[in-house]
Design a protein around this motif. Structure first.
Motif, PDB file in Angstrom:
ATOM      1  N   MET A 105       2.310   9.451   0.517  1.00 19.83           N
ATOM      2  CA  MET A 105       3.364   8.557   1.154  1.00 19.83           C
ATOM      3  C   MET A 105       3.781   7.528   0.605  1.00 19.83           C
ATOM      4  O   MET A 105       4.232   6.358   1.128  1.00 19.83           O
ATOM      5  N   GLY A 106       3.415   7.412  -0.841  1.00 20.00           N
ATOM      6  CA  GLY A 106       3.690   5.931  -1.335  1.00 20.00           C
ATOM      7  C   GLY A 106       2.379   5.265  -1.516  1.00 20.00           C
ATOM      8  O   GLY A 106       2.191   4.114  -2.541  1.00 20.00           O
ATOM      9  N   GLN A 126      -2.253   4.864 -13.812  1.00 18.09           N
ATOM     10  CA  GLN A 126      -0.733   4.916 -13.433  1.00 18.09           C
ATOM     11  C   GLN A 126      -0.699   5.994 -12.510  1.00 18.09           C
ATOM     12  O   GLN A 126      -1.491   7.213 -12.707  1.00 18.09           O
ATOM     13  N   ARG A 127      -0.009   6.117 -11.482  1.00 14.67           N
ATOM     14  CA  ARG A 127       0.059   7.132 -10.424  1.00 14.67           C
ATOM     15  C   ARG A 127       0.728   8.467 -10.914  1.00 14.67           C
ATOM     16  O   ARG A 127       1.861   8.195 -11.530  1.00 14.67           O
ATOM     17  N   ILE A 187       4.715   9.128  -9.948  1.00 10.97           N
ATOM     18  CA  ILE A 187       5.713   8.056 -10.595  1.00 10.97           C
ATOM     19  C   ILE A 187       6.928   8.659 -11.213  1.00 10.97           C
ATOM     20  O   ILE A 187       7.892   8.503 -10.857  1.00 10.97           O
ATOM     21  N   LYS A 198       9.417  10.184  -9.481  1.00 10.09           N
ATOM     22  CA  LYS A 198      10.027   9.158  -8.533  1.00 10.09           C
ATOM     23  C   LYS A 198      11.037   8.283  -9.306  1.00 10.09           C
ATOM     24  O   LYS A 198      11.610   7.510  -8.440  1.00 10.09           O
ATOM     25  N   TYR A 212      11.347  15.434  -1.220  1.00  7.93           N
ATOM     26  CA  TYR A 212      10.724  15.034   0.274  1.00  7.93           C
ATOM     27  C   TYR A 212      11.239  16.162   1.182  1.00  7.93           C
ATOM     28  O   TYR A 212      12.107  16.962   0.826  1.00  7.93           O
ATOM     29  N   LEU A 214       6.478  11.999   1.287  1.00 10.19           N
ATOM     30  CA  LEU A 214       6.913  11.569   2.300  1.00 10.19           C
ATOM     31  C   LEU A 214       7.633  10.244   1.945  1.00 10.19           C
ATOM     32  O   LEU A 214       6.825   9.187   1.267  1.00 10.19           O
ATOM     33  N   LYS A 264       8.341   3.311 -15.183  1.00  9.37           N
ATOM     34  CA  LYS A 264       6.960   3.988 -15.170  1.00  9.37           C
ATOM     35  C   LYS A 264       5.939   3.347 -15.484  1.00  9.37           C
ATOM     36  O   LYS A 264       4.948   3.164 -14.985  1.00  9.37           O
ATOM     37  N   GLY A 275       5.041   0.849 -12.798  1.00  6.63           N
ATOM     38  CA  GLY A 275       4.512   1.603 -11.553  1.00  6.63           C
ATOM     39  C   GLY A 275       5.371   1.214 -10.427  1.00  6.63           C
ATOM     40  O   GLY A 275       4.624   1.005  -9.313  1.00  6.63           O
ATOM     41  N   VAL A 276       6.757   1.191 -10.317  1.00  8.89           N
ATOM     42  CA  VAL A 276       7.316   0.499  -9.271  1.00  8.89           C
ATOM     43  C   VAL A 276       7.261   1.278  -8.070  1.00  8.89           C
ATOM     44  O   VAL A 276       7.126   0.650  -6.945  1.00  8.89           O
ATOM     45  N   PRO A 277       7.695   2.635  -7.916  1.00 12.50           N
ATOM     46  CA  PRO A 277       7.661   3.271  -6.871  1.00 12.50           C
ATOM     47  C   PRO A 277       6.409   3.615  -6.143  1.00 12.50           C
ATOM     48  O   PRO A 277       5.336   3.642  -6.345  1.00 12.50           O
ATOM     49  N   GLN A 278       6.509   3.354  -4.531  1.00 14.33           N
ATOM     50  CA  GLN A 278       5.517   3.819  -3.804  1.00 14.33           C
ATOM     51  C   GLN A 278       5.640   5.052  -3.177  1.00 14.33           C
ATOM     52  O   GLN A 278       5.550   6.166  -3.720  1.00 14.33           O
ATOM     53  N   CYS A 279       6.606   5.057  -1.884  1.00 11.78           N
ATOM     54  CA  CYS A 279       6.892   6.271  -1.388  1.00 11.78           C
ATOM     55  C   CYS A 279       7.846   6.847  -2.401  1.00 11.78           C
ATOM     56  O   CYS A 279       8.209   8.047  -2.425  1.00 11.78           O
ATOM     57  N   GLY A 280       8.859   5.944  -2.836  1.00 11.84           N
ATOM     58  CA  GLY A 280       9.827   6.329  -4.217  1.00 11.84           C
ATOM     59  C   GLY A 280      10.931   6.833  -3.216  1.00 11.84           C
ATOM     60  O   GLY A 280      11.996   6.813  -3.920  1.00 11.84           O
ATOM     61  N   TYR A 281      11.343   6.767  -1.972  1.00  7.89           N
ATOM     62  CA  TYR A 281      12.504   7.237  -1.597  1.00  7.89           C
ATOM     63  C   TYR A 281      13.767   6.126  -1.847  1.00  7.89           C
ATOM     64  O   TYR A 281      14.725   6.896  -1.879  1.00  7.89           O
ATOM     65  N   CYS A 282      13.492   5.110  -1.636  1.00  6.31           N
ATOM     66  CA  CYS A 282      14.451   4.024  -2.023  1.00  6.31           C
ATOM     67  C   CYS A 282      14.850   4.020  -3.458  1.00  6.31           C
ATOM     68  O   CYS A 282      15.844   3.220  -4.128  1.00  6.31           O
ATOM     69  N   CYS A 323       8.519  -0.059   1.614  1.00  2.28           N
ATOM     70  CA  CYS A 323       7.036  -0.073   0.903  1.00  2.28           C
ATOM     71  C   CYS A 323       6.833  -1.411   0.362  1.00  2.28           C
ATOM     72  O   CYS A 323       5.522  -1.844   0.231  1.00  2.28           O
ATOM     73  N   ARG A 362       7.719  -5.584  -8.117  1.00  2.00           N
ATOM     74  CA  ARG A 362       7.659  -4.820  -9.260  1.00  2.00           C
ATOM     75  C   ARG A 362       9.049  -4.248  -9.625  1.00  2.00           C
ATOM     76  O   ARG A 362       9.298  -4.073 -10.560  1.00  2.00           O
ATOM     77  N   ILE A 363      10.032  -4.417  -8.656  1.00  2.00           N
ATOM     78  CA  ILE A 363      11.394  -4.111  -9.095  1.00  2.00           C
ATOM     79  C   ILE A 363      11.808  -5.317  -9.783  1.00  2.00           C
ATOM     80  O   ILE A 363      12.515  -4.892 -11.079  1.00  2.00           O
TER      81      ILE A 363
END
Lengths: 729, 152
Positions: free
Chosen positions: A71-72, A204-205, A208, A211, A218, A406, B90, B93-100, B134, B139-140
């Motif tokens: 979920m991030g 690195q995740r 990513i 995303k 989602y 999520l 990348k 590693g900016v996104p967390q949930c990534g939705y936005c 998030c 990071r943005i």
């Protein structure tokens, strides 16, 4: 403590096509999640399963099945890292996919736990996850040893290759044999950071790449053939009764299919149950939403319609004067305070807050005679299976939840405690077709399960050395049906167990009733009361003539981990109390989910009262850090999240309903408000494994409030800060 | 009614009410789900796309108004996820949930297309309408600075 026995049943060799790992979240950007396909559980895979978590492919690919949600917080990567660390394989060969919740339940909780909450994924779950990798490694070694006629200790397993003397083979060659190996005892796992080659390096995740190109799937992105769309509305005053609606009035609207009536089950108000609601189903969600807006609906609100934030606040002040449930009794504390010449006392209050995941609450279900498929944003995908089975009266074995990314979690469990998942199942059952239920954002905010409103009256007497000698606290919160506890949180969680060694302590709490649904929220308990205890700590310190940072160090002097964190903060933050007016620094430290986090905030406030949070230095002791990259992201994220609530947030309740239900009126932190964040770890190691998804948040609001006091002399005891006039001359 | 739209360089003929916002045409009619619904009132920026190269919130764009225009979504920003903003995202590693993040990336790409080396305040101004729950804002900013180095 790490002797989790992975019995033989984990090691049945099964072809993946039969067992069903769900392909999702590759580390390769081109690989799209198959979850959008109509039957993703039939995605073909190659490779041999060594245990439920691991599949080895002859081409060297190591597929790791992730039981937890992403979920991030970096959970997908954390699980893969822990298993890869023990298995000892090249990280570039690792492919992460989500584990199958149906299989988990079918095989008696095969993955032990799929729930992802309480910052537990690493802190609590690491023993069995690392064990899965270590056990597979030793079985591979044993299989090779038998084939090569040597003992296991003569076989080396490293970076995906087994070696002994002149013999050498890739892991996959012995995967089938390893799956059948029985070990006398399971190997120990590497709990000591000095043994790690992969953990702790900053990875690195894996999620990513998907995303940054729009491909991450989602729940809201689910599309299946024949699917229709539902927009749902429950009573604006939560738990109001649906009296009537007129479906005829909208039956000619474009794309209209049906209105479905949903009913709360009498006596079931706890999560994740449905409220009375109407769902308008149409051929597209936009049409469904428009038709819903035109649907005449009558509700019966009852007494709840009289509730308001203002009234609840006034009542809180009254109740704080009344005796509550005693959580630590010491009449002497009250006597000493009564006789003291120097008493500090103050009331604090925090409003309801909502999760506001960027992905609005939604779920998709396809109910058929022989099976049910569901896409739910639940933080526990196996719970989604059970919820749907319960709603439909079906055997969980026939329910398949397809894990998705999520769009935020924050303890909200995918929204309404996944009441939306029940709605999707119910509507699909009645219409006999797949349906996606999506709550409009206004509904998402109005009907989410909220962080409870809370308040406290704090009173302490200051003794000779300027340190508190007695403390008497009363805390309260408003929770649906007067719950005493939500997750680890109680009304006085963090207050009755504050770390400061005050000789005499008396604590009480009240549980007040509200119709507003309440639930866990990132950093439960600590997120509300950390503000209360740490602003009050500042008040006690200053009343006794102490420097607030030195006061905290003095008051925790026999606790090594608090000392480590606070002294590291002192070293890193350059905390000063002599800044010119309009500038200030503030300190706070809070424990949450086994992690201590301390923050030093620097703010500036213009004469006209404009606040700018310049910088926050955060130091955390979570014992061990397996992925510093993701852990630091969580520190930044949790700080931003809590600062948002404290500075600009706050739900406003009038006539029983939440009135600020979209992003024009319920505010979260914006890019120009985001302070610089400097984060450090001060790790005590040893047996300490604390969480990292939440703990950095709670100290931030009090640190900022204390900094505002230092800058302006104005004491902040309520949130959001924006309600205060911060002008100064 | 049937409307012709050009999205990511491809022609689409969709049969919809011309008032339908582009967001829902993309997501529910065409199946380009990378563009996200967040608020529906142009306050969160999750639905940001480019129209003739300019950033726009697709939840407020009526489909009929886009006839003859070039719409670019996150899926069409680059062929293989290698637009400098995506590369920077990348790396950092900016996104967390990534939705936005689809919206964030589209706003950032539009900023860099018109301002090669944006200042801190250029960034804050251009990204002001893109919210992230998030808390990836730092990071943005770093991602945009990195993308500027990589060159758009």
């Amino acid at each position: 403590m790490n002797a989790i026995n992975l019995s033989r049943r984990f090691f049945i060799q099964t072809s993946l096509a039969a067992s069903g790992g769900l392909m999702l979240g590759f580390h390769m950007p081109t690989a799209l999640a198959a979850v959008t396909e109509p039957k993703p559980w039939k995605t073909p895979e190659s490779g041999i399963e060594v245990n439920a978590w691991l599949v080895l492919d002859p081409d060297g690919t190591v597929t790791i099945r992730i039981p937890h949600t992403e979920m991030g917080q970096g959970g997908m990567t954390s699980v893969a890292l822990m298993i890869a660390e023990e298995l000892d394989v090249e990280w570039s060969k690792v492919k992460a996919v989500f584990a199958d919740p149906n299989r988990h339940l079918r095989n008696n909780k095969e993955y032990k736990v799929m729930s992802t909450h309480g910052s537990q994924l690493v802190a609590i779950q690491h023993p069995h996850l690392m064990q899965a990798g270590a056990s597979a490694r030793e079985r591979l070694k044993e299989a090779a040893a038998q084939a090569w006629g040597v003992t296991r200790d003569k076989v080396e397993a490293k970076q995906g290759v087994l070696k002994s003397g002149s013999n050498s083979a890739p892991y996959a060659q012995f995967a089938a044999a390893a799956a059948k190996v029985t070990l006398d005892k399971e190997p120990a796992i590497k709990e000591d950071a000095s043994q790690w080659w992969l953990l702790g390096t900053g990875t690195q995740r894996l999620d990513i790449p998907n995303k940054v190109n729009g491909s991450a799937q989602y729940a809201i992105d689910t599309r299946i053939p024949g699917m229709v769309y539902a927009a749902v509305k429950a009573s604006p005053v939560p738990w109001g009764k649906l009296k009537s609606f007129n479906a005829d009035a909208i039956k000619d609207q474009p794309g209209f299919i049906a209105v479905v009536e949903l009913r709360a089950v009498e006596g079931k108000r706890g999560q994740p149950d449905m409220q009375d609601a109407v769902a308008v189903v149409a051929t597209s969600w936009y049409k469904a939403k428009n038709a819903l807006a035109m649907l005449p609906v009558e509700w019966e609100f009852g007494e709840s319609a009289k509730a308001s934030s203002k009234g609840m606040s006034e009542n809180a002040t009254k109740v704080l004067g009344e005796k509550g449930l005693i959580t630590k009794e010491d009449p002497k504390a009250i006597e000493v305070i009564a006789a003291s010449k120097k008493v500090v006392t103050a009331d604090y209050e925090r409003p309801f807050e909502t999760h506001l995941r960027m992905e609005p609450i939604n779920a998709t279900a396809h109910v058929q005679d022989d099976r049910v498929d569901v896409w739910s944003p639940s933080q526990d995908q196996s719970a989604a299976v059970l919820i749907v089975a319960d709603q439909l009266g079906r055997d969980p074995k026939d329910v398949y939840a397809h894990p998705v990314f999520l769009g935020g979690g924050f303890g909200g469990n995918g929204g309404g405690g996944t009441a939306v998942t029940r709605q999707a199942a119910e509507i699909s059952k009645r219409l006999k077709r797949p349906v996606k239920v999506l709550w409009p954002r206004e509904e998402d905010v109005a009907q989410d399960k909220q962080r409870p409103m809370s308040a406290a009256r704090m009173t302490a007497s200051i003794g000779d050395k300027g340190l508190p000698e007695a403390i008497f606290t009363r805390a309260l919160w408003y929770t649906q049906d007067k719950q005493n506890q939500i997750g680890p949180a109680t009304a006085d969680y963090g207050i009755h167990n504050m770390p400061y060694k005050i000789p005499l302590r008396h604590h009480e709490r009240h549980n007040l009733d509200t119709h507003i649904p309440s639930s866990t929220h990132r950093g439960p308990g600590a997120n509300q009361t950390g503000f209360i205890t740490e602003v009050f700590a500042d008040e006690m310190a200053l009343a006794g003539g102490w420097n607030p940072l030195d006061w905290r160090i003095e008051m925790t002097k026999d606790q090594a981990d608090w000392q480590l964190v606070l002294k590291t903060l002192k070293e890193k933050a350059n905390y000063r109390t002599d800044l010119p007016k309009g500038e200030g620094m503030g300190i706070a430290a809070v424990e949450c989910h086994g992690t201590i986090a301390a923050a030093c905030a620097t703010v500036s406030v213009t004469r006209r009262g404009q606040l700018r949070v310049e910088k926050i230095v955060i130091v955390a002791d979570c014992g061990h850090v397996i992925n510093p990259h993701a852990a630091k992201e969580q520190m930044e994220g949790a700080a931003c999240y809590e600062l948002g609530h404290a500075w600009v947030g706050g739900l406003d309740i009038r006539e029983g309903r939440i009135v600020n239900t979209n992003m024009d009126t319920y505010n979260i932190l914006r890019i120009e408000q985001m302070p610089e964040i400097e984060s450090y770890f001060a790790l005590s190691g040893g047996k300490k494994w604390g969480g990292m998804g939440e703990p950095a948040g709670p100290p931030v609001p009090p640190a900022v409030a204390n900094a505002i006091f230092a800058a302006t002399g104005k004491r902040i005891r309520k949130t959001p800060f924006r309600q205060y006039d911060l002008t100064w001359a | 009614m049937a409307i012709n739209l050009t999205i990511n360089g491809a022609a689409y003929n969709v049969d919809i009410d011309p008032d339908t916002p582009l967001l829902w045409v993309l997501r529910d009619e065409i199946g380009l789900t990378g563009t996200k619904y967040g608020c529906g009132i142009a306050r969160c920026g999750s639905c940001t796309v480019h129209v003739d190269g300019q950033p726009a919130k697709s939840c407020q764009l009526k489909a009929a108004s886009l006839v003859g225009k070039q719409v670019t979504t996150i899926e069409g920003l680059s062929k293989d996820g290698n637009h400098p903003v995506q590369v920077a995202w990348k790396e950092i590693g900016v996104p967390q949930c990534g939705y936005c993040q689809s919206g964030q990336i589209m706003s950032a790409a539009a900023l860099l297309a018109r301002t090669r080396d944006p200042s801190e305040s250029d960034i804050e101004q251009a990204m002001a309408d893109n919210l992230c729950r998030c808390g990836t804002y730092l990071r943005i900013k770093a991602g945009i600075r990195r993308a500027a180095q990589l060159g758009v």
